[in-house]
Design a protein around this motif. Structure first.
Motif, PDB file in Angstrom:
ATOM      1  N   LYS A 641    -116.630 -36.532  72.723  1.00  0.00           N
ATOM      2  CA  LYS A 641    -117.268 -35.212  72.712  1.00  0.00           C
ATOM      3  C   LYS A 641    -116.287 -34.093  72.349  1.00  0.00           C
ATOM      4  O   LYS A 641    -116.697 -32.975  72.003  1.00  0.00           O
ATOM      5  CB  LYS A 641    -117.886 -34.920  74.075  1.00  0.00           C
ATOM      6  N   LEU A 642    -114.996 -34.381  72.490  1.00  0.00           N
ATOM      7  CA  LEU A 642    -114.000 -33.356  72.126  1.00  0.00           C
ATOM      8  C   LEU A 642    -114.040 -33.121  70.615  1.00  0.00           C
ATOM      9  O   LEU A 642    -114.181 -34.069  69.833  1.00  0.00           O
ATOM     10  CB  LEU A 642    -112.591 -33.814  72.512  1.00  0.00           C
ATOM     11  N   PRO A 643    -113.902 -31.866  70.181  1.00  0.00           N
ATOM     12  CA  PRO A 643    -113.965 -31.602  68.736  1.00  0.00           C
ATOM     13  C   PRO A 643    -112.828 -32.288  67.982  1.00  0.00           C
ATOM     14  O   PRO A 643    -111.694 -32.302  68.449  1.00  0.00           O
ATOM     15  CB  PRO A 643    -113.844 -30.080  68.632  1.00  0.00           C
ATOM     16  N   GLY A 644    -113.180 -32.855  66.882  1.00  0.00           N
ATOM     17  CA  GLY A 644    -112.178 -33.471  66.007  1.00  0.00           C
ATOM     18  C   GLY A 644    -111.813 -34.894  66.373  1.00  0.00           C
ATOM     19  O   GLY A 644    -110.974 -35.501  65.703  1.00  0.00           O
ATOM     20  N   ILE A 645    -112.421 -35.427  67.447  1.00  0.00           N
ATOM     21  CA  ILE A 645    -112.067 -36.793  67.842  1.00  0.00           C
ATOM     22  C   ILE A 645    -113.286 -37.700  67.664  1.00  0.00           C
ATOM     23  O   ILE A 645    -114.338 -37.465  68.270  1.00  0.00           O
ATOM     24  CB  ILE A 645    -111.567 -36.837  69.308  1.00  0.00           C
TER      25      ILE A 645
END
Ligand SMILES: Nc1ncnc2c1ncn2[C@@H]1O[C@H](COP(=O)(O)OP(=O)(O)OP(=O)(O)O)[C@@H](O)[C@H]1O
Length: 696
Positions: A641-645
């Motif tokens: 859910k973290l951006p970019g992952i």
């Protein structure tokens, strides 16, 4: 005679004059046909050859009729051989011109060899006069004595050489008849000659003089003049011991030549070249790929009838040879063409598609104009006039990806996409001017002098200034920047090629718009000499947020004439590392600035440099700690859910975390093998982190 239709095998017969020492005059056993000049009758047998020469024929007539056409073939690149065959004392050496004595060197008695050389040298001179082609003429001289081959021009002529290596024997350059005489003298001194009952100066060996014509491209053609030792009856010569052995060897050699010619004439698949040293050496001359001219020398004496008939039979079998040197030349040319085609195909296959297009049809290479200070920039491909249909991004990508591996291509595309997104506000020029006109305090200004990029922050209340070329300076400090003159040939972030200042400046101006123009995390030292123009030198120690990295480092040219102000600027900037992807870092700074703006809505921007700096650091540390905590505590689903992952990265992160027992710092995370340079940057950017700030 039409030389192009020259028969590959030509046979001539020459009757020798009566031997005076025999002391008797008798009618010749050789009867020439009065009608046809090429037929003769010996012992009631008719023989037809290409030429039949009476004993009265001159050396010149013989040469002109039988040998001269061959010289043209040598110049066409063929291997040509003239061979004298016959009984001892019948004038083989005389006809071939192998002697170097006074009588033979007089004009009338010059034999085949000197006349041949004369012709060749004349043709070479004429050719070199008309064309620039250089042809080297040289000659070698070898003998086969007692079944051993000797290099008569070598420093050690008594040492036999390998018959199969006869190609690599000593060659002396020939430029004149004098050179040939010297060569023959040197060789004849070493040649085996003996007095016999049949000939006062009888050759006891087979001799081969080869004239080599070497062209500039390395092409070699040869003319072989072969003086075979005379066949002889051991009983008649009265030899014993060594001389008898010599005679046996001579006859063996002649017999093997006979067998080779017979086998070739009969069309046998296997030709017995290796039967003797003589045929081994003559192998190249006795193949279907060379021109062969045989001169059969016969005696007019009745006592020599059997040898004469034997010689004529050999000549007759030689006449049956079917050689086809033209075919070899055609197949050689064909092979050469095929080889060239293959090379072209290989080259075309190796050349990237983009390079296969003719450059001039769509693009023009242009050297960018020198800057104000004489510094030359890189090469550019001017966009073709008809490329409106081709999207700019695609054009750039095609050019920048030339010669890259698939992985590098993928990475390049990602970078390009990122950059193109950042370049999106294309109306940067007007925006930048409006920004300047607003006189926004705290905005980031960029100096783009001499392809250098300087990050400055004006003092509170001062105007933002774009330092331009002198040309632009004349329009005032806020003069409009020129549009980039050309598209860079390579992608700036991939290859270390400096961009044209104007182009770079425009890019940086575009990126500048991403900033919050009211507040900046960047703190500058006390006003320097450039404050008046609004330009501030940047010091590394005062740049906590941005650690600028750049693939292309540009050194200032120390020879340039600079004003003292510029020199000061140069000193301050010395050692500064810059990055073409400044926007990535600046974006992060912009996020920071936004955050600080929210927290510091009171107080002047100019009066709280230290507090602002400390606040920036605190905020960044907080961001990083939060991110690090998430990486240490979140499970795979939460990490995604973290951006970019993505899923793969999340999975890898969990595995690495388990392996290491948790991440101690962001630097440790950064050093994991799961990131590429680009992915780490994008993750940092997406999570509001600056990837270049020293990690905790
Ligand atoms: N056509 C000719 N006109 C004038 N002289 C000739 C002619 N043919 C041969 N002679 C002379 O006859 C002698 C023997 O000739 P030459 O040595 O060339 O014979 P050869 O066939 O080479 O003998 P060998 O095989 O023993 O070497 C030489 O002195 C040569 O000058």
């Amino acid at each position: 005679m039409e030389y192009d239709k020259l028969s590959p095998v030509r046979v001539g017969v020459r009757e020798a004059p009566f031997r005076s020492f025999l002391g008797r005059q008798e009618p010749s056993i050789v009867h020439f046909s009065p009608e046809a000049g090429n037929s003769l009758v010996v012992d009631q047998n008719d023989y037809h050859f290409d030429h039949a020469f009476r004993s009265t024929v001159s050396q010149l007539e013989l040469y002109g009729a039988l040998i001269m056409p061959l010289v043209g073939k040598v110049f066409c690149g063929f291997e040509c051989t003239v061979m004298a065959y016959g009984q001892t004392g019948t004038g083989k050496s005389y006809s071939m011109g192998m002697t170097a004595d006074n009588q033979a060197t007089s004009e009338e008695h010059l034999g085949v060899l000197p006349r041949c050389l004369c012709d060749i040298l004349d043709r070479v001179a004429a050719k070199q006069e008309n064309t620039l082609e250089r042809i080297q003429v040289s000659a070698s001289y070898i003998e086969i004595y007692n079944e051993k081959a000797y290099d008569l021009l070598a420093a050690t002529p008594m040492d036999p050489m390998l018959a199969s290596r006869s190609d690599s024997c000593t060659c002396l350059p020939l430029a004149s008849q004098e050179d040939l005489q010297r060569l023959l003298q040197l060789g004849n001194n070493n040649r085996h000659v003996r007095r016999t009952n049949m000939n006062a100066n009888s050759s006891r060996s087979h001799a081969i003089v080869t004239i080599h014509l070497r062209r500039q491209g390395g092409q070699l053609s040869r003319m072989n003049i072969v003086d075979l030792a005379g066949s002889e009856g051991v009983r008649r010569t009265g030899h014993k011991g060594v001389a008898r052995q010599e005679g046996v060897s001579i006859n063996m050699g002649l017999l093997s030549v006979n067998k080779v010619v017979m086998a070739m004439a009969a069309g046998h698949a296997v030709i017995p070249y290796r039967d003797s040293v003589l045929t081994t050496v003559l192998q190249k001359s006795l193949t279907s790929q060379s021109y062969l001219t045989l001169l059969a020398c016969i005696s007019p004496h009745a006592c020599d009838l059997s040898e004469t008939i034997s010689t004529l039979r050999f000549a007759k079998s030689a006449k049956r040879l079917r050689l086809n040197p033209q075919q070899l030349m055609m197949s050689r040319n064909h092979q050469l063409q095929q080889q060239q085609q293959r090379q072209q195909q290989t080259l075309a296959a190796r050349t990237p598609h983009a390079l296969r297009r003719p450059l001039t049809s769509s693009t023009t290479v242009k050297v960018s104009r020198p800057t104000q200070h004489g510094a030359q920039n890189s090469y550019y491909l001017m966009p073709p006039k008809n490329t409106k249909s081709m999207p700019l991004m695609q054009l750039q990508r095609t050019r920048s990806e030339m010669g890259l591996t698939p992985k590098a291509k993928k990475r390049a595309r990602e970078e390009l996409q990122l950059e193109m997104t950042m370049d999106a506000p294309s109306d940067s020029h007007h925006s930048a001017i409006s920004l300047v006109e607003k006189g926004c305090s705290g905005a980031v200004s960029l100096s783009n002098s001499e392809t250098e990029t300087t990050l400055v922050e004006p003092l509170s209340g001062s105007n933002v200034t774009l330092k331009q070329d002198q040309e632009q300076d004349s329009n005032g400090p806020m003069g409009p920047p020129q549009p980039p003159p050309a598209i860079p040939l390579f992608h700036s972030s991939l290859l270390s090629i400096a961009e044209e200042p104007d182009s770079q400046q425009q890019k940086l101006q575009q990126r500048q718009l991403l900033f919050d123009n009211t507040c900046s995390p960047i703190v500058l030292p006390a006003a320097g000499p450039l404050e008046m123009s609004g330009i501030q030198p940047l010091e590394i120690s005062d740049m906590p947020v941005l650690r600028v990295r750049r693939s292309a480092r540009l050194n200032f040219n120390s020879n340039r004439q600079q004003s003292s102000t510029e020199q000061q600027l140069q000193q301050n900037q010395n050692g500064l590392r810059r990055s073409m992807r400044l926007a990535v870092k600046l974006e992060s700074a912009a996020v920071t600035a936004n955050h600080l703006l929210a927290t510091q809505n009171s107080g002047s921007a100019g009066g709280s440099r230290k507090r602002l700096n400390a606040a920036t650091k605190r905020w960044i540390n907080k961001q990083r700690n939060t991110f690090l905590n998430q990486l240490n505590t979140a499970d795979e689903r939460e990490l995604v859910k973290l951006p970019g992952i993505g899923r793969k990265t999340a999975c890898s992160l969990v595995m690495q975390r388990n392996r290491l027992g948790g991440f101690q710092s962001l630097r440790q995370v950064q050093q994991l093998p799961i990131w590429t340079h680009v992915t780490w940057n994008s993750v940092c950017s997406a999570n509001g982190l600056d990837p270049y700030v020293k990690c905790m």
